[in-house]
Structures are given as structure tokens and as C-alpha cells.
Design a protein around this motif. Structure first.
Motif, mmCIF file in Angstrom:
data_model
loop_
_atom_site.group_PDB
_atom_site.id
_atom_site.type_symbol
_atom_site.label_atom_id
_atom_site.label_comp_id
_atom_site.label_asym_id
_atom_site.label_seq_id
_atom_site.Cartn_x
_atom_site.Cartn_y
_atom_site.Cartn_z
ATOM 1 N N PRO A 33 21.228 29.325 8.699
ATOM 2 C CA PRO A 33 20.342 29.642 9.821
ATOM 3 C C PRO A 33 20.753 30.981 10.429
ATOM 4 O O PRO A 33 21.873 31.461 10.192
ATOM 5 C CB PRO A 33 20.599 28.496 10.806
ATOM 6 N N MET A 34 19.872 31.566 11.176
ATOM 7 C CA MET A 34 20.144 32.840 11.837
ATOM 8 C C MET A 34 19.668 32.758 13.282
ATOM 9 O O MET A 34 18.761 31.989 13.611
ATOM 10 C CB MET A 34 19.435 33.986 11.119
ATOM 11 N N ARG A 35 20.281 33.571 14.122
ATOM 12 C CA ARG A 35 19.925 33.566 15.536
ATOM 13 C C ARG A 35 19.885 34.990 16.089
ATOM 14 O O ARG A 35 20.573 35.875 15.588
ATOM 15 C CB ARG A 35 20.950 32.761 16.348
ATOM 16 N N TRP A 36 19.072 35.156 17.123
ATOM 17 C CA TRP A 36 19.092 36.368 17.936
ATOM 18 C C TRP A 36 19.612 36.003 19.321
ATOM 19 O O TRP A 36 19.190 35.009 19.908
ATOM 20 C CB TRP A 36 17.697 36.953 18.079
ATOM 21 N N TYR A 37 20.522 36.823 19.827
ATOM 22 C CA TYR A 37 21.021 36.712 21.187
ATOM 23 C C TYR A 37 20.718 38.024 21.905
ATOM 24 O O TYR A 37 20.412 39.036 21.281
ATOM 25 C CB TYR A 37 22.541 36.493 21.197
ATOM 26 N N ARG A 38 20.849 38.004 23.228
ATOM 27 C CA ARG A 38 20.735 39.237 23.991
ATOM 28 C C ARG A 38 21.729 39.205 25.147
ATOM 29 O O ARG A 38 22.119 38.148 25.618
ATOM 30 C CB ARG A 38 19.317 39.451 24.513
ATOM 31 N N GLN A 39 22.097 40.424 25.593
ATOM 32 C CA GLN A 39 22.994 40.554 26.725
ATOM 33 C C GLN A 39 22.526 41.698 27.599
ATOM 34 O O GLN A 39 22.482 42.850 27.155
ATOM 35 C CB GLN A 39 24.428 40.783 26.270
ATOM 36 N N ALA A 40 22.166 41.351 28.815
ATOM 37 C CA ALA A 40 21.747 42.344 29.804
ATOM 38 C C ALA A 40 22.972 42.790 30.603
ATOM 39 O O ALA A 40 23.962 42.062 30.693
ATOM 40 C CB ALA A 40 20.696 41.751 30.727
ATOM 41 N N LEU A 47 21.280 32.959 24.111
ATOM 42 C CA LEU A 47 20.489 32.713 22.914
ATOM 43 C C LEU A 47 19.017 33.003 23.201
ATOM 44 O O LEU A 47 18.467 32.529 24.197
ATOM 45 C CB LEU A 47 20.655 31.264 22.467
ATOM 46 N N VAL A 48 18.398 33.769 22.316
ATOM 47 C CA VAL A 48 16.978 34.077 22.446
ATOM 48 C C VAL A 48 16.146 33.218 21.495
ATOM 49 O O VAL A 48 15.148 32.616 21.898
ATOM 50 C CB VAL A 48 16.720 35.569 22.152
ATOM 51 N N ALA A 49 16.558 33.179 20.228
ATOM 52 C CA ALA A 49 15.783 32.446 19.222
ATOM 53 C C ALA A 49 16.665 32.122 18.029
ATOM 54 O O ALA A 49 17.636 32.819 17.759
ATOM 55 C CB ALA A 49 14.584 33.264 18.766
ATOM 56 N N GLY A 50 16.303 31.051 17.313
ATOM 57 C CA GLY A 50 17.012 30.665 16.101
ATOM 58 C C GLY A 50 16.038 30.189 15.051
ATOM 59 O O GLY A 50 14.932 29.729 15.381
ATOM 60 N N ILE A 51 16.447 30.285 13.791
ATOM 61 C CA ILE A 51 15.580 29.875 12.685
ATOM 62 C C ILE A 51 16.436 29.230 11.610
ATOM 63 O O ILE A 51 17.564 29.664 11.350
ATOM 64 C CB ILE A 51 14.792 31.088 12.132
ATOM 65 N N THR A 52 15.914 28.168 10.995
ATOM 66 C CA THR A 52 16.655 27.488 9.947
ATOM 67 C C THR A 52 16.686 28.328 8.669
ATOM 68 O O THR A 52 15.981 29.330 8.548
ATOM 69 C CB THR A 52 16.025 26.123 9.661
ATOM 70 N N ASP A 54 15.528 27.924 5.731
ATOM 71 C CA ASP A 54 14.282 28.063 4.979
ATOM 72 C C ASP A 54 13.125 28.554 5.840
ATOM 73 O O ASP A 54 11.988 28.659 5.364
ATOM 74 C CB ASP A 54 13.905 26.741 4.321
ATOM 75 N N GLY A 55 13.408 28.818 7.104
ATOM 76 C CA GLY A 55 12.363 29.294 8.003
ATOM 77 C C GLY A 55 11.436 28.216 8.511
ATOM 78 O O GLY A 55 10.470 28.510 9.212
ATOM 79 N N GLY A 56 11.724 26.964 8.194
ATOM 80 C CA GLY A 56 10.805 25.893 8.531
ATOM 81 C C GLY A 56 10.862 25.419 9.968
ATOM 82 O O GLY A 56 9.948 24.729 10.435
ATOM 83 N N SER A 57 11.914 25.764 10.687
ATOM 84 C CA SER A 57 12.053 25.329 12.071
ATOM 85 C C SER A 57 12.626 26.462 12.913
ATOM 86 O O SER A 57 13.497 27.209 12.455
ATOM 87 C CB SER A 57 12.966 24.105 12.146
ATOM 88 N N ARG A 58 12.130 26.551 14.141
ATOM 89 C CA ARG A 58 12.548 27.623 15.052
ATOM 90 C C ARG A 58 12.802 27.046 16.432
ATOM 91 O O ARG A 58 12.186 26.059 16.829
ATOM 92 C CB ARG A 58 11.464 28.702 15.154
ATOM 93 N N ILE A 59 13.692 27.715 17.167
ATOM 94 C CA ILE A 59 13.911 27.377 18.567
ATOM 95 C C ILE A 59 13.846 28.663 19.386
ATOM 96 O O ILE A 59 14.126 29.755 18.861
ATOM 97 C CB ILE A 59 15.264 26.689 18.804
ATOM 98 N N TYR A 60 13.476 28.507 20.663
ATOM 99 C CA TYR A 60 13.352 29.674 21.537
ATOM 100 C C TYR A 60 13.886 29.346 22.918
ATOM 101 O O TYR A 60 13.782 28.206 23.395
ATOM 102 C CB TYR A 60 11.880 30.084 21.682
ATOM 103 N N ALA A 61 14.431 30.363 23.571
ATOM 104 C CA ALA A 61 14.741 30.238 24.985
ATOM 105 C C ALA A 61 13.431 30.065 25.753
ATOM 106 O O ALA A 61 12.392 30.632 25.373
ATOM 107 C CB ALA A 61 15.476 31.481 25.476
#
Length: 117
Positions: A33-40, A47-52, A54-61
Motif C-alpha cells: 500500500p502507499m500513502r500521502w501525508y502532509r505537514q503544514a 495522513l491525507v490519503a492511502g491506497i491498497t 492493487d488500488g482497490g481500496s482507498r482512505i481519505y482524511a
């Protein structure tokens, strides 16, 4: 060795769009899986978003749901973050993260996103 290289940040007006990307190397990209984070400035990394794998499932802030879309192309070892309807509060350095053993601590160098008129 594991490398994650982000690009595609920049300066955009409120309401605009950007699509940062992260190119991975040094591991079997399609297995993880892979994730995007951000820091202000002055804030903790979030955590901003994540993906499994195979790309079949995603999560979002909650703050980005309906505006951001994470996707991946396993043939290109690349993960993307489509960001629409950008707001000033989205201004941050955006980081790509890969939860890979043994350290589970692989990050890119970050790409700056600035939303301002």
C-alpha cells in the motif's frame, strides 16, 4: 535501496488543482500500500490519503474527502494525488510514504503545495 521521489507541487490559486506524483524504486511497488501525508508549518504531519497495493481500496482524511483522489499505476511504480478545489488550508509539504519492512519508515523528500491568491 528504497527511493521515493515526489514532484508536481507548486503555487495555485484557491479553487485550483494540482496532481503531485511519487515515483518509487528499490522495492516491489505493486506489493505494498502507499500513502500521502502532509505537514503544514507549525503543525504535525498528518495522513491525507492511502491506497491498497492493487488500488482497490482507498482512505481519505475527512478534510480532503470529495476533493482529493489517490491513485496508482503499478506498471509505472507511481502513486498520484489529484487535488481539486484547493483551499489555503491545504498549503503544506506533501510526502509520499511506503510501509515497507523492516523499518516501515520510507519517505520521499516532499513537494511543496501553496494555495494562495
Amino acid at each position: 535501496q528504497v527511493q521515493l521521489v515526489e514532484s508536481g507541487g507548486g503555487l495555485v490559486q484557491p479553487g485550483g488543482s494540482l496532481r503531485p506524483s511519487c515515483v518509487a524504486s528499490g522495492f516491489t511497488f505493486g506489493r505494498y500500500p502507499m500513502r500521502w501525508y502532509r505537514q503544514a508549518p507549525g503543525k504535525e504531519r498528518e495522513l491525507v490519503a492511502g491506497i491498497t497495493s492493487d488500488g482497490g481500496s482507498r482512505i481519505y482524511a475527512q478534510s480532503v474527502k470529495g476533493r482529493f483522489t489517490i491513485s496508482r499505476d503499478n506498471a509505472k511504480n507511481t502513486v498520484y494525488l489529484q487535488m481539486n478545489s484547493l483551499k489555503p488550508e491545504d498549503t503544506a509539504v506533501y510526502y509520499c510514504y511506503a510501509p515497507i519492512p523492516p523499518t516501515y519508515d520510507y519517505w520521499g523528500q516532499g513537494t511543496q503545495v501553496t494555495v494562495s491568491s
